[in-house]
Design a protein around this motif. Sequence first.
Motif: not given
Ligand code: 9W4
Length: 417
Positions: A50-56, A345-347
């Motif tokens: 799962l996406h390694i984010t603060t919420e995760t 992403g989502h708050p």
């Molecule tokens: N993040 C993501 C994907 C592609 C991407 C600039 C172009 C999804 C859900 C949650 O997919 C996710 N491509 C990027 S940055 C980037 C980020 N770039 C950079 O050049 C390409 C993703 C779920 N989630 C939230 O929404 C909030 N907390 C979460 O855990 C996270 C990330």
Amino acid sequence: MPSKIKDAGLAKQGKLRIEWAETRMPVLMRLRKENSKSKPLQGMRIGGCLHITTETAVLVRTLNSAGAETVWSGCNPLSTQDDVAAALAEEQIDIYGWRGLSKDEYYWCIQKVLDSKPNLTLDDGADLVFTIHESHPEQVKNVIGGTEETTTGVHRLRALAEQGRLKYPIISVNDAETKWDFDNVYGTGQSSIDGIIRATNVLLAGKNFVVAGYGHCGRGVAMRARGLGANVTVTEIEPVNALKAAMEGFRVTQMSEAAKTGGIFITATGCSDVITREHMKLMKDGAILSNTGHFNVEVSVTDLEQLAKSKREIRPNNMEYTMPDGKRLYLLAEGRLVNLAAAEGHPSEVMDMSFANQFLSLLHLAKQGKTLKPGVYEVPKEIDQQVARIKLETMNIKIDTLTEDQARYISGYGAGT
Ligand code: 9W4
């Protein structure tokens, strides 16, 4: 504990950001408190992808606090927040992931998760489940069940189940009402506007703002753009959605018409070629183009590249294309999801509900998973309701309850005209 991350030195910053998210995720924090003594996940090894984010991180801490052992990898090469990974590693949580890893490295991280022989899986996109089924079928016997976070993952798993090849029960967290109905509308709504603002710093008040698609995501974006004073136009191909938009007071027209006057465009359709060269030719100088649909096919980047005589990155996530006649069009985040690429992403408040569903579904599987046959299951209704109830409580909102007479009245068919 073993882990592989980018830079352990980022842990301090990651910790602060996780702690901030914790102050915004009251449902998970309540569940953490309620389950930290009884430890209902004792003995469970949870493999997460799962996406390694603060919420995760808030979810992982909650699972650990309920007694689980967790081993984690990211589910997208670009989504890992390296400071969060560092903070978790410092807390002795097994974590494998860094931003920008290659495909091979991505699967190496998933392999590390599988080396722990999980008995519950938590997936986003189903790569972990597919790796178990395709490369490690011997592990299936250890697994009680799993959860899946997204639409794409659920589709893949349903296809596997239809072929009779899914070997353990999976709960589709994506289909909980407290997940999709909130993250699509309020999460995508706010974060997409946030992405547009971060990439441009434009004033929305008084702008002609065009939203292509009036599904849940489009509705959220349109609602928030209106809230900031924009004149919102919606384009649609589906008559019921178009009618909803019209009755909500939005102007509804065709893209070929909206193109002439729009100042900011955002696509939220799930379809390809929503904004193409025909529309680009009609647009005004300075028009801003963005997308919040899953794939970067909604705004035709190829058409823009072909039409333009030159381009330059004028701000981060903001590419200026100049046409032969001098007209300039601005494409945000290369036409990728503007809420993720240009914002965060989502708050946390929205992820709170999605991840509370994850936590309670894993608890349900730990208790009852062994009685379930392989297949894709909906989140039990009681879990959905529990999440909503706790969220309301944490917002200090009280709701009414039915009297016995009322309960009898609405469940009976006795009363006629
Ligand atoms: N993040 C993501 C994907 C592609 C991407 C600039 C172009 C999804 C859900 C949650 O997919 C996710 N491509 C990027 S940055 C980037 C980020 N770039 C950079 O050049 C390409 C993703 C779920 N989630 C939230 O929404 C909030 N907390 C979460 O855990 C996270 C990330």
